[in-house]
Write an enzyme that holds these catalytic residues in place. Sequence first.
Site, PDB file in Angstrom:
ATOM      1  N   CYS A 149       0.867  -1.180   0.000  1.00 26.70           N
ATOM      2  CA  CYS A 149       0.000   0.000   0.000  1.00 26.70           C
ATOM      3  C   CYS A 149       0.904   1.230   0.000  1.00 26.70           C
ATOM      4  O   CYS A 149       1.705   1.418   0.916  1.00 26.70           O
ATOM      5  CB  CYS A 149      -0.931   0.017   1.212  1.00 26.70           C
ATOM      6  SG  CYS A 149      -1.801   1.589   1.393  1.00 26.70           S
ATOM      7  N   CYS A 161       0.581   3.451   3.119  1.00 28.28           N
ATOM      8  CA  CYS A 161       1.168   2.817   4.307  1.00 28.28           C
ATOM      9  C   CYS A 161       2.693   2.957   4.268  1.00 28.28           C
ATOM     10  O   CYS A 161       3.333   3.179   5.301  1.00 28.28           O
ATOM     11  CB  CYS A 161       0.760   1.352   4.408  1.00 28.28           C
ATOM     12  SG  CYS A 161      -0.913   1.091   5.045  1.00 28.28           S
ATOM     13  N   ASP A 170       0.396  16.702  -2.161  1.00 36.24           N
ATOM     14  CA  ASP A 170       0.144  15.815  -3.302  1.00 36.24           C
ATOM     15  C   ASP A 170       1.256  16.016  -4.330  1.00 36.24           C
ATOM     16  O   ASP A 170       1.683  17.137  -4.599  1.00 36.24           O
ATOM     17  CB  ASP A 170      -1.220  16.124  -3.920  1.00 36.24           C
ATOM     18  CG  ASP A 170      -1.690  15.007  -4.840  1.00 36.24           C
ATOM     19  OD1 ASP A 170      -2.699  14.348  -4.497  1.00 36.24           O
ATOM     20  OD2 ASP A 170      -1.067  14.795  -5.899  1.00 36.24           O
ATOM     21  N   ASN A 224     -12.172  10.470  -2.884  1.00 35.11           N
ATOM     22  CA  ASN A 224     -12.655   9.626  -3.978  1.00 35.11           C
ATOM     23  C   ASN A 224     -12.827   8.209  -3.448  1.00 35.11           C
ATOM     24  O   ASN A 224     -11.982   7.701  -2.709  1.00 35.11           O
ATOM     25  CB  ASN A 224     -11.670   9.647  -5.144  1.00 35.11           C
ATOM     26  CG  ASN A 224     -11.580  11.026  -5.773  1.00 35.11           C
ATOM     27  OD1 ASN A 224     -12.579  11.710  -5.923  1.00 35.11           O
ATOM     28  ND2 ASN A 224     -10.371  11.442  -6.129  1.00 35.11           N
ATOM     29  N   THR A 273      -7.337   6.178  -7.021  1.00 32.81           N
ATOM     30  CA  THR A 273      -6.182   5.447  -7.567  1.00 32.81           C
ATOM     31  C   THR A 273      -5.314   4.826  -6.475  1.00 32.81           C
ATOM     32  O   THR A 273      -4.531   3.931  -6.751  1.00 32.81           O
ATOM     33  CB  THR A 273      -5.301   6.372  -8.422  1.00 32.81           C
ATOM     34  OG1 THR A 273      -4.850   7.462  -7.616  1.00 32.81           O
ATOM     35  CG2 THR A 273      -6.066   6.892  -9.635  1.00 32.81           C
ATOM     36  N   HIS A 295      -6.048   3.528  -0.089  1.00 33.88           N
ATOM     37  CA  HIS A 295      -5.885   3.832   1.338  1.00 33.88           C
ATOM     38  C   HIS A 295      -6.623   5.151   1.541  1.00 33.88           C
ATOM     39  O   HIS A 295      -6.295   6.145   0.873  1.00 33.88           O
ATOM     40  CB  HIS A 295      -4.390   3.947   1.687  1.00 33.88           C
ATOM     41  CG  HIS A 295      -4.090   4.231   3.129  1.00 33.88           C
ATOM     42  ND1 HIS A 295      -3.228   3.458   3.902  1.00 33.88           N
ATOM     43  CD2 HIS A 295      -4.520   5.226   3.957  1.00 33.88           C
ATOM     44  CE1 HIS A 295      -3.138   3.960   5.117  1.00 33.88           C
ATOM     45  NE2 HIS A 295      -3.920   5.038   5.179  1.00 33.88           N
ATOM     46  N   HIS A 305      -7.983   8.604   1.986  1.00 34.13           N
ATOM     47  CA  HIS A 305      -7.275   9.892   2.039  1.00 34.13           C
ATOM     48  C   HIS A 305      -8.240  11.003   1.695  1.00 34.13           C
ATOM     49  O   HIS A 305      -9.185  10.807   0.918  1.00 34.13           O
ATOM     50  CB  HIS A 305      -6.060   9.909   1.103  1.00 34.13           C
ATOM     51  CG  HIS A 305      -6.365   9.504  -0.311  1.00 34.13           C
ATOM     52  ND1 HIS A 305      -6.533   8.194  -0.686  1.00 34.13           N
ATOM     53  CD2 HIS A 305      -6.528  10.238  -1.438  1.00 34.13           C
ATOM     54  CE1 HIS A 305      -6.789   8.133  -1.984  1.00 34.13           C
ATOM     55  NE2 HIS A 305      -6.805   9.368  -2.474  1.00 34.13           N
ATOM     56  N   HIS A 359      -8.359  14.739   0.129  1.00 36.75           N
ATOM     57  CA  HIS A 359      -7.696  15.828  -0.598  1.00 36.75           C
ATOM     58  C   HIS A 359      -8.183  17.148   0.006  1.00 36.75           C
ATOM     59  O   HIS A 359      -9.398  17.342   0.168  1.00 36.75           O
ATOM     60  CB  HIS A 359      -8.099  15.822  -2.070  1.00 36.75           C
ATOM     61  CG  HIS A 359      -7.711  14.601  -2.850  1.00 36.75           C
ATOM     62  ND1 HIS A 359      -6.646  14.586  -3.717  1.00 36.75           N
ATOM     63  CD2 HIS A 359      -8.263  13.351  -2.905  1.00 36.75           C
ATOM     64  CE1 HIS A 359      -6.552  13.382  -4.286  1.00 36.75           C
ATOM     65  NE2 HIS A 359      -7.528  12.618  -3.809  1.00 36.75           N
TER      66      HIS A 359
END
Length: 112
Positions: A4, A7, A30, A86, A94, A97, A99, A101
Amino acid sequence: MEDCLFCKIIDGTIPSKKVYEDDLCLAFNDQKPLAPTHILVVPKKHLASAVEITDDDAMLIGHIFGVISLLTQIFGVSDGFRVVTNCGAKAGQTVQHLHFHVLAGKELGSFN
Ligand code: AMP
Ligand code: ZN
């Protein structure tokens, strides 16, 4: 979680431009920013997406939104920002894990 990406960023195996860290979450820039401020906030607990959030994670998710609020103040964008997560390939996820934004620093068009 093996294989991952986030991770590995959390455990330091893969470098990131960290902007915040505590026991529960990590925030970093990002690598392909879509706005002048584009931060990813990720829980250290591996959850594949928002689909896996349960009541047991209520404190964690509340904490993350508190961190997001703090970061927008630190970055001077608390007057206008967007939080996006997302969920699933159809929505453009994509990295599997969870997240969040945090996007700001330019005019963000409305979704509706
Ligand atoms: P999503 O498409 O919602 O799954 O978002 C994944 C995000 O992770 C994208 O905006 C990528 O630009 C970002 N990303 C992928 N790899 C890295 C990395 N090594 N460091 C920072 N951001 C990354
Ligand atoms: Zn993970």
